[in-house]
Write a protein that holds these residues in place. Structure first.
Motif, short mmCIF file in Angstrom:
data_model
loop_
_atom_site.label_atom_id
_atom_site.label_comp_id
_atom_site.label_asym_id
_atom_site.label_seq_id
_atom_site.Cartn_x
_atom_site.Cartn_y
_atom_site.Cartn_z
N ASN A 148 37.19 34.01 26.45
CA ASN A 148 38.29 34.76 27.11
C ASN A 148 37.95 36.15 27.33
OD1 ASN A 148 39.99 32.11 27.03
ND2 ASN A 148 40.14 32.89 24.63
N VAL A 149 38.18 36.70 28.47
CA VAL A 149 38.00 38.13 28.79
C VAL A 149 39.15 38.68 29.44
CG1 VAL A 149 35.52 37.62 29.09
CG2 VAL A 149 37.15 37.62 31.08
N VAL A 150 39.31 40.08 29.31
CA VAL A 150 40.18 41.05 30.06
C VAL A 150 39.58 42.36 30.29
CG1 VAL A 150 41.16 42.02 27.72
CG2 VAL A 150 42.49 41.83 29.56
N THR A 151 40.29 42.83 31.46
CA THR A 151 39.70 43.90 32.17
C THR A 151 41.14 44.79 31.91
OG1 THR A 151 38.90 45.47 33.89
CG2 THR A 151 40.08 43.36 34.42
N TYR A 152 40.92 46.14 31.82
CA TYR A 152 42.25 46.94 31.49
C TYR A 152 41.98 48.41 31.60
CZ TYR A 152 47.27 47.61 29.59
OH TYR A 152 48.51 48.00 29.56
N ASN A 153 42.53 49.12 32.60
CA ASN A 153 42.53 50.27 32.71
C ASN A 153 43.57 51.12 32.23
OD1 ASN A 153 43.01 53.15 33.62
ND2 ASN A 153 42.07 52.73 35.49
N PHE A 158 48.20 56.49 28.03
CA PHE A 158 49.45 56.97 28.57
C PHE A 158 50.08 55.64 29.42
CE2 PHE A 158 47.14 60.83 27.66
CZ PHE A 158 48.30 61.77 26.92
N GLY A 159 51.21 55.39 29.09
CA GLY A 159 51.85 54.36 29.56
C GLY A 159 52.64 54.93 31.19
N SER A 160 53.37 54.10 31.84
CA SER A 160 53.87 54.19 33.06
C SER A 160 54.68 55.44 32.91
CB SER A 160 54.51 53.09 33.64
OG SER A 160 53.12 52.22 34.11
N TYR A 328 48.61 47.76 40.63
CA TYR A 328 48.71 49.20 40.61
C TYR A 328 49.54 49.56 41.52
CZ TYR A 328 47.39 54.14 40.70
OH TYR A 328 47.50 55.43 40.72
N PRO A 329 50.41 50.90 41.27
CA PRO A 329 50.81 51.19 39.83
C PRO A 329 51.72 50.15 39.10
CG PRO A 329 51.98 52.48 41.57
CD PRO A 329 51.12 51.11 42.13
N ALA A 358 52.43 49.45 29.58
CA ALA A 358 51.73 50.26 28.34
C ALA A 358 50.68 51.13 29.01
CB ALA A 358 51.04 49.10 27.61
N SER A 359 50.31 50.98 30.47
CA SER A 359 49.45 52.10 31.17
C SER A 359 50.03 52.01 32.68
CB SER A 359 48.10 51.07 31.38
OG SER A 359 47.08 52.01 32.14
N ASP A 360 49.22 52.48 33.52
CA ASP A 360 49.70 52.48 34.96
C ASP A 360 49.04 51.44 35.77
OD1 ASP A 360 47.26 53.60 34.92
OD2 ASP A 360 47.75 55.30 36.38
N HIS A 361 48.32 50.66 35.01
CA HIS A 361 47.38 49.24 35.57
C HIS A 361 48.28 48.11 34.86
CE1 HIS A 361 44.04 50.99 38.14
NE2 HIS A 361 44.80 52.22 37.57
N PHE A 362 48.02 46.93 35.42
CA PHE A 362 48.32 45.56 34.66
C PHE A 362 46.93 45.26 34.37
CE2 PHE A 362 52.05 44.49 37.84
CZ PHE A 362 52.95 45.49 36.86
N PRO A 363 46.95 44.68 33.11
CA PRO A 363 45.50 44.15 32.50
C PRO A 363 45.60 42.56 33.25
CG PRO A 363 47.55 43.81 31.11
CD PRO A 363 47.99 44.48 32.16
#
Length: 371
Positions: A148-153, A158-160, A328-329, A358-363
């Motif tokens: 199982n892998v995840v990419t997350y900016n 800093f959240g949205s 994004y965003p 939680a960020s400006d990108h979705f994981p």
């Protein structure tokens, strides 16, 4: 404080600055060496008597040093951590200290710093010498054929809404079972985030060893977190002149089957960067060399119909979430720029783009078979 002492301490600081910038693995020992010389140099900036002349000189030194510090911080954060900032700061401090020492006569019998004071800096120095990449000797090996892998900016935590909240990032990562976490925009001491080391915090919070790929000095880059055994950890840089320094990580991961290769990146973000991103993808493919069982993931800053994404498809990489949702965003998604790609010898069992602020990108998360 004699001129000889100040000169020796200045040389130690210069050597430490050079060592800190020579390689990521030597950053901590280098900074510790700077710390060894710093108390001696700082002491030289203050008078050893109470004469008005030397007191005034100390006020001037401190004032100039404060202005210099603010200026260097501005340059550091405005121009993405140029390599000369640390040596420049150390050199300027040493020059001020030597000038201060030359400007006044030493007062016999006066000593503002005891001879044992540098021993206070030995603990961080020793820690720096023994620090390195996390050991994987006792790391667990995957017990099944699923990875199982995840990419997350993570936008440095800093959240949205613009609020700094690493706990929200950690909880988002924990929301699905994950063996490999690929993070972009990892800050490691930026002033805007209270000088917090987001990678160290997340590594401890998630109980996952971290492998860092520095791009802007040592304070900003990409990172991979995993409890699985790793090998062949490398961080490459793109030669994209006039752009924010970026690169990609290449990490081998041992599983119960054959090894998995992870290519993790954050490509150029400029609106006119289609050609730059395509060249960066070509650079990664050259390093990849058709290695089987490869996962390529990250914030590619490229739409699905862009040259960069088409180049990956032409090389044989498969999108884990074709026609997936926008990423994004996060507050009002308009673009799909975060991806997980795999070579055809890995099968995507499930993929999900999670809506999160939680960020400006979705994981983007995927469960892979054949691992």
């Amino acid at each position: 404080m004699s001129l000889v002492h100040v000169a020796a301490a200045s040389l130690a600081m210069v050597a430490g600055a050079w060592l800190a910038g020579s390689a990521p693995s030597s950053t901590i020992p280098g900074l510790a060496l700077v710390g060894l010389g710093l108390p001696v140099v700082v002491t030289a900036l203050f008078p050893e008597d109470r004469k008005p002349r030397t007191s005034a000189w100390s006020v001037i030194n401190v004032s100039v040093g404060g202005v210099l510090l603010v200026a260097l911080l501005f340059i550091f954060y405005s121009f993405y951590a140029p390599a000369w900032v640390l040596p420049g700061a150390v050199g300027a401090t040493a020059v001020l200290a030597l000038g201060s020492s030359l400007s006044r006569h030493q007062v016999p019998g006066k000593r503002l710093i005891p001879v044992w004071a540098p021993l206070l800096f030995l603990p961080p120095f020793i820690v720096g010498l023994v620090s390195g990449a996390p050991s994987s000797d006792s790391a667990p090996i995957a017990t099944d054929a699923t990875l199982n892998v995840v990419t997350y900016n993570i936008r440095q935590g800093f959240g949205s809404s613009g609020r700094f909240d690493l706990e929200a990032v950690a909880q988002e990562i924990e929301s699905r079972p994950t063996d490999v976490v690929a993070l972009q925009e990892v800050g490691r001491g930026w002033v805007i985030s209270g000088a917090a080391d987001t990678l160290a915090w997340l590594s401890l919070r998630l109980d996952m060893p971290a492998y860092y790929g520095a791009n802007l000095g040592d304070l900003w880059g990409n990172a991979v977190l995993t409890r699985l055994p790793v090998f062949g950890v490398a961080n490459r840089h793109f030669n994209s002149e006039g752009r924010v320094p970026r690169g990609f990580q290449r990490i081998g991961i041992q599983t119960t089957g054959s090894p998995i290769t992870v290519l993790h990146t954050h490509l150029d973000h400029e609106d006119d960067g289609d050609t730059v991103r395509a060249s960066q993808v070509v650079r990664m493919l050259e390093d990849w060399g058709t290695t089987p069982r490869t996962i390529l993931l990250g914030d590619l800053n490229a739409e699905p119909d862009s040259v960069a994404i088409r180049t990956l498809a032409n090389a044989g990489f498969v999108d884990a979430s074709p026609d997936g949702p926008l990423t994004y965003p996060a507050s009002a998604p308009e673009d799909r720029i975060d991806y997980i790609f795999v070579t055809p010898d890995l099968t995507v069992k499930e993929a999900e783009t999670r809506r999160s602020l939680a960020s400006d990108h979705f994981p983007v998360w995927a469960s892979l078979a054949g691992a």
